[in-house]
Each structure stands twice: as C-alpha cells, then as structure tokens.
Design a protein around this motif. Structure first.
Motif, PDB file in Angstrom:
ATOM      1  N   GLU A  73     114.143  33.772   1.379  1.00  0.00           N
ATOM      2  CA  GLU A  73     114.584  32.981   2.537  1.00  0.00           C
ATOM      3  C   GLU A  73     114.211  31.484   2.580  1.00  0.00           C
ATOM      4  OE1 GLU A  73     114.223  35.110   6.089  1.00  0.00           O
ATOM      5  OE2 GLU A  73     115.719  36.730   5.553  1.00  0.00           O
ATOM      6  N   GLU A  74     115.114  30.700   2.961  1.00  0.00           N
ATOM      7  CA  GLU A  74     114.356  29.003   3.478  1.00  0.00           C
ATOM      8  C   GLU A  74     114.175  29.222   4.801  1.00  0.00           C
ATOM      9  OE1 GLU A  74     113.592  26.612   1.442  1.00  0.00           O
ATOM     10  OE2 GLU A  74     114.558  26.869  -0.533  1.00  0.00           O
ATOM     11  N   LYS A  75     113.159  28.703   5.232  1.00  0.00           N
ATOM     12  CA  LYS A  75     112.881  28.771   6.797  1.00  0.00           C
ATOM     13  C   LYS A  75     112.446  27.206   7.354  1.00  0.00           C
ATOM     14  CE  LYS A  75     111.729  33.558   7.478  1.00  0.00           C
ATOM     15  NZ  LYS A  75     111.092  34.580   8.074  1.00  0.00           N
ATOM     16  N   ALA A  76     112.761  26.996   8.446  1.00  0.00           N
ATOM     17  CA  ALA A  76     112.493  25.602   8.784  1.00  0.00           C
ATOM     18  C   ALA A  76     111.122  25.446   9.069  1.00  0.00           C
ATOM     19  CB  ALA A  76     112.992  25.240  10.178  1.00  0.00           C
ATOM     20  N   VAL A  77     110.452  24.347   8.953  1.00  0.00           N
ATOM     21  CA  VAL A  77     108.957  24.275   9.385  1.00  0.00           C
ATOM     22  C   VAL A  77     108.909  22.980  10.407  1.00  0.00           C
ATOM     23  CG1 VAL A  77     108.023  25.059   7.373  1.00  0.00           C
ATOM     24  CG2 VAL A  77     108.776  22.589   7.306  1.00  0.00           C
ATOM     25  N   LEU A  78     107.712  23.199  11.238  1.00  0.00           N
ATOM     26  CA  LEU A  78     107.634  22.150  12.105  1.00  0.00           C
ATOM     27  C   LEU A  78     106.930  20.867  11.361  1.00  0.00           C
ATOM     28  CD1 LEU A  78     106.256  24.115  15.067  1.00  0.00           C
ATOM     29  CD2 LEU A  78     108.555  23.050  14.703  1.00  0.00           C
ATOM     30  N   VAL A  79     107.223  19.602  11.955  1.00  0.00           N
ATOM     31  CA  VAL A  79     106.853  18.356  11.277  1.00  0.00           C
ATOM     32  C   VAL A  79     105.892  17.939  12.418  1.00  0.00           C
ATOM     33  CG1 VAL A  79     107.515  16.332  10.406  1.00  0.00           C
ATOM     34  CG2 VAL A  79     108.797  18.267  10.003  1.00  0.00           C
ATOM     35  N   PRO A  80     104.760  17.077  11.805  1.00  0.00           N
ATOM     36  CA  PRO A  80     103.840  16.527  12.756  1.00  0.00           C
ATOM     37  C   PRO A  80     104.368  15.446  13.434  1.00  0.00           C
ATOM     38  CG  PRO A  80     102.699  16.968  10.464  1.00  0.00           C
ATOM     39  CD  PRO A  80     104.116  17.249  10.459  1.00  0.00           C
ATOM     40  N   PRO A 112     112.847  29.039  -3.631  1.00  0.00           N
ATOM     41  CA  PRO A 112     113.001  30.027  -2.360  1.00  0.00           C
ATOM     42  C   PRO A 112     114.519  29.688  -1.893  1.00  0.00           C
ATOM     43  CG  PRO A 112     110.990  28.961  -2.371  1.00  0.00           C
ATOM     44  CD  PRO A 112     111.750  28.361  -3.553  1.00  0.00           C
ATOM     45  N   SER A 113     115.391  30.795  -1.588  1.00  0.00           N
ATOM     46  CA  SER A 113     116.843  30.476  -1.053  1.00  0.00           C
ATOM     47  C   SER A 113     117.233  31.833  -0.394  1.00  0.00           C
ATOM     48  CB  SER A 113     117.694  30.408  -2.198  1.00  0.00           C
ATOM     49  OG  SER A 113     117.723  31.138  -3.070  1.00  0.00           O
ATOM     50  N   SER A 114     118.125  31.775   0.534  1.00  0.00           N
ATOM     51  CA  SER A 114     118.428  32.943   1.284  1.00  0.00           C
ATOM     52  C   SER A 114     118.942  34.015   0.638  1.00  0.00           C
ATOM     53  CB  SER A 114     119.529  32.438   2.099  1.00  0.00           C
ATOM     54  OG  SER A 114     120.828  32.749   1.728  1.00  0.00           O
ATOM     55  N   THR A 115     119.003  35.351   0.938  1.00  0.00           N
ATOM     56  CA  THR A 115     119.275  36.447   0.475  1.00  0.00           C
ATOM     57  C   THR A 115     120.719  36.508   0.266  1.00  0.00           C
ATOM     58  OG1 THR A 115     119.254  37.504   2.329  1.00  0.00           O
ATOM     59  CG2 THR A 115     117.243  37.785   0.876  1.00  0.00           C
ATOM     60  N   GLY A 116     121.769  35.834   1.174  1.00  0.00           N
ATOM     61  CA  GLY A 116     122.943  35.786   1.214  1.00  0.00           C
ATOM     62  C   GLY A 116     123.385  34.483   1.516  1.00  0.00           C
ATOM     63  N   GLU A 117     124.851  34.083   1.315  1.00  0.00           N
ATOM     64  CA  GLU A 117     125.024  32.701   1.634  1.00  0.00           C
ATOM     65  C   GLU A 117     125.049  32.400   3.232  1.00  0.00           C
ATOM     66  OE1 GLU A 117     128.738  31.244  -0.783  1.00  0.00           O
ATOM     67  OE2 GLU A 117     129.008  33.360  -0.969  1.00  0.00           O
ATOM     68  N   ILE A 118     124.482  31.264   3.318  1.00  0.00           N
ATOM     69  CA  ILE A 118     124.527  30.816   4.679  1.00  0.00           C
ATOM     70  C   ILE A 118     125.642  30.124   4.982  1.00  0.00           C
ATOM     71  CG2 ILE A 118     122.976  29.884   6.216  1.00  0.00           C
ATOM     72  CD1 ILE A 118     120.767  29.980   4.422  1.00  0.00           C
ATOM     73  N   SER A 168     121.047  25.148  10.976  1.00  0.00           N
ATOM     74  CA  SER A 168     120.652  26.365  10.719  1.00  0.00           C
ATOM     75  C   SER A 168     121.344  27.613  11.465  1.00  0.00           C
ATOM     76  CB  SER A 168     119.366  26.466  11.500  1.00  0.00           C
ATOM     77  OG  SER A 168     119.626  25.920  13.051  1.00  0.00           O
ATOM     78  N   ASP A 169     121.159  28.641  11.031  1.00  0.00           N
ATOM     79  CA  ASP A 169     121.917  29.701  11.472  1.00  0.00           C
ATOM     80  C   ASP A 169     121.378  30.204  12.980  1.00  0.00           C
ATOM     81  OD1 ASP A 169     122.863  32.422  12.094  1.00  0.00           O
ATOM     82  OD2 ASP A 169     122.741  32.919   9.846  1.00  0.00           O
ATOM     83  N   PRO A 170     122.486  30.297  13.946  1.00  0.00           N
ATOM     84  CA  PRO A 170     122.154  30.563  15.263  1.00  0.00           C
ATOM     85  C   PRO A 170     121.431  31.914  15.288  1.00  0.00           C
ATOM     86  CG  PRO A 170     124.364  30.480  15.157  1.00  0.00           C
ATOM     87  CD  PRO A 170     123.827  30.033  13.776  1.00  0.00           C
ATOM     88  N   MET A 225     116.897  31.069   8.963  1.00  0.00           N
ATOM     89  CA  MET A 225     117.177  30.715   7.541  1.00  0.00           C
ATOM     90  C   MET A 225     117.872  29.177   7.441  1.00  0.00           C
ATOM     91  SD  MET A 225     118.537  34.038   5.854  1.00  0.00           S
ATOM     92  CE  MET A 225     120.043  34.383   6.774  1.00  0.00           C
ATOM     93  N   ARG A 226     117.490  28.418   6.434  1.00  0.00           N
ATOM     94  CA  ARG A 226     117.940  27.220   6.213  1.00  0.00           C
ATOM     95  C   ARG A 226     118.551  26.860   4.846  1.00  0.00           C
ATOM     96  NH1 ARG A 226     116.754  22.799   9.953  1.00  0.00           N
ATOM     97  NH2 ARG A 226     116.179  23.775  11.757  1.00  0.00           N
ATOM     98  N   GLN A 227     119.382  26.022   4.508  1.00  0.00           N
ATOM     99  CA  GLN A 227     119.834  25.687   3.171  1.00  0.00           C
ATOM    100  C   GLN A 227     119.525  24.492   2.692  1.00  0.00           C
ATOM    101  OE1 GLN A 227     124.260  25.513   2.958  1.00  0.00           O
ATOM    102  NE2 GLN A 227     124.096  27.224   1.772  1.00  0.00           N
ATOM    103  N   MET A 228     119.366  24.279   1.627  1.00  0.00           N
ATOM    104  CA  MET A 228     119.104  22.952   0.825  1.00  0.00           C
ATOM    105  C   MET A 228     119.931  22.865  -0.589  1.00  0.00           C
ATOM    106  SD  MET A 228     118.284  20.082   0.772  1.00  0.00           S
ATOM    107  CE  MET A 228     117.122  19.801   2.177  1.00  0.00           C
TER     108      MET A 228
END
Length: 270
Positions: A130-137, A189-195, A238-240, A244-247
């Motif tokens: 899975e791709e996940k969001a990260v917090l940015v400084p 890294p990518s999601s296990t299913g189509e987002i 992002s998925d509500p 998970m995220r997508q790039m």
C-alpha cells in the motif's frame, strides 16, 4: 504532429472477471467512455475492445500493428484491467506482460510506426504493497498530506525500452511503445487493489488524464507536462475509507516533445 489523422487508439476495457474469480471492475465503463470522447476529440480513430481475454488482448494488438500507420502521427493504447507487477490480466485470468503488448508496435514489427510515438496508458495495479500519505514538515508544500513517493527517481530497474528509427547512430528502442507509458501504480509500493474515487466517477488516474488533456491541450502544453499535472492531481487524492494513495509513473524514451494540435471542435463534456 501534422498528419491528416492523429492515429489509431485501442482501448481495452476489462470489467467482467467473474470467470477468473476476480472482482468486477465497477466504474471502468465510465473511464472507457471518457477516453473514447477525449481521444476522438484529439483526432484519433478509437476502437474499444470490451472484456478481452489474454488471447484477445494479444490478437487486438496484433491487429493494431497490422494496420497502415504511414499517414498517422502516433499510436495509442489504453488498458483498463486488473494487473500485477509487469503485466495485466485478461478477463479469463491469463496474464499479459506489458513488454509483450509493446512488442507488437515496435519498429521491427510495424515499420509504418518507426520514429513515431507509441503511447501506452495502463490503469492497473502493479504491485502488492500500500501507498500511504505522509505528513510534510511545516516548511514543505502547503498541502498537509503529500504522496510518499513524489518528485523522486523512478524505481530501480525500471526501464521502458521503446521503438523508433533504426538509422545508424540512433538507438532502435526510442520514441516507442511506452514513450509516455503510464501505469497508475508501478514497480514499487502500490495498493493491493485498484484505488478508485468511486464507482460513479471512475479511476483517479484516467479521469485526471482526460480532464487535463481537455484543459491543457488547448493551452499548447506538451504531453509530459500534462502527465506531470496528472501526477500532481492524483497524488492529492485519497480513499475516504482508508489511508491508501496512488501515484502514476510516466516512463518515456521520447526524443522530442509531443504536442497534440488544438482541435477545432469544442472539447467533450466529462
């Protein structure tokens, strides 16, 4: 691009995976409809192949390669399906390697496409994590959540070989089958299913691609600039129901910028 026609555009739209015991791809018909309207507007001759088995996908590519592309500027292929790293599924559960799809339109197999862009757009998961969001400084981008893998190098070992002129001194694998090949999620890294945004609006990547083509082609933006804007759009979604995220990941071997002529017709409604 100055030919009388832009080129052929093949869209493989795989929805019904019941025989393969995979989930049906609800919402994919929305994507196929948007793609048909946009690529027709851009001047392509569009053909949609619905629910293709692995064999049908290969035979459709073989048929595409057998056509005369001498009066065309480029060729495009869009695959909407389930996938795995390096490949996509037919509705029968058979796997077709992306390199095999591209092989049909290389310069050796299709001489009338030598030196012309071969554009592949792949909407299919290409990994298992899975791709996940990260917090940015605080001194980072304004958006508080940015995709974890943006503005960085491509995944190690990922190289798309593409086809072009075979003249002396010019690599035989340029301008070609994935000159702007785009996977919604690729090699890493990518999601296990189509987002997806939701079943009514289609896939984030495909819908952003269509919207940005309609918006930016009339502004004389080249294709790679358009795809960069697609990356920016999709990275913010992002998925509500999860983190998970997508790039998307554009991969190309273009030697020139690709500009679509501005169509005289009004852009399609999406």
């Amino acid at each position: 691009m100055s030919g009388p026609l832009r080129g052929f555009c093949l869209i493989v739209n795989n929805f019904d995976f019941s025989s393969a015991k995979l989930s049906n791809r609800t919402g994919t018909d929305i994507d196929a409809g948007s793609l048909r309207r946009v690529f027709t507007w851009l001047g392509f001759q569009v053909e949609v192949v619905q629910d293709a088995t692995s064999a049908k996908m290969l035979s459709s590519m073989e048929k595409l390669a057998s056509r005369d592309h001498s009066g065309m500027d480029c060729v495009a292929c869009v695959v909407l399906s389930h996938g795995l790293e390096g490949g996509v599924y037919g509705v029968d559960g058979g796997v077709v390697l992306l390199e095999k799809l591209k092989w049909y339109v290389n310069g050796e197999q299709c001489r009338s496409l030598i030196g012309k862009p071969k554009l592949f757009f792949i909407q299919a998961c290409q990994g298992t994590e899975e791709e996940k969001a990260v917090l940015v400084p605080a001194d980072g981008p304004v958006n508080p959540e940015v995709h974890a893998q943006t503005d960085g190098p491509s995944s190690p070992g990922v190289h798309t070989q593409t086809d072009g002129p075979s003249s002396p001194g010019v690599h035989t694998q340029t301008d070609g089958p994935s000159s702007t090949g785009v996977n919604s999620q690729t090699d890493g890294p990518s999601s296990t299913g189509e987002i997806r945004s939701d079943t009514k609006n289609g896939a984030w990547f495909i819908q952003s691609l269509c919207e940005n083509l309609v918006l930016l082609v009339p502004r004389n933006k080249d294709l790679l600039s358009i795809l960069t804007e697609v990356n920016n759009d999709v990275s913010k979604k992002s998925d509500p129901n999860s983190s998970m995220r997508q790039m998307p990941q554009p991969i190309h071997t273009l030697r020139k910028s690709v500009f679509f002529p501005v169509p005289e017709e009004l852009p399609p409604s999406l």
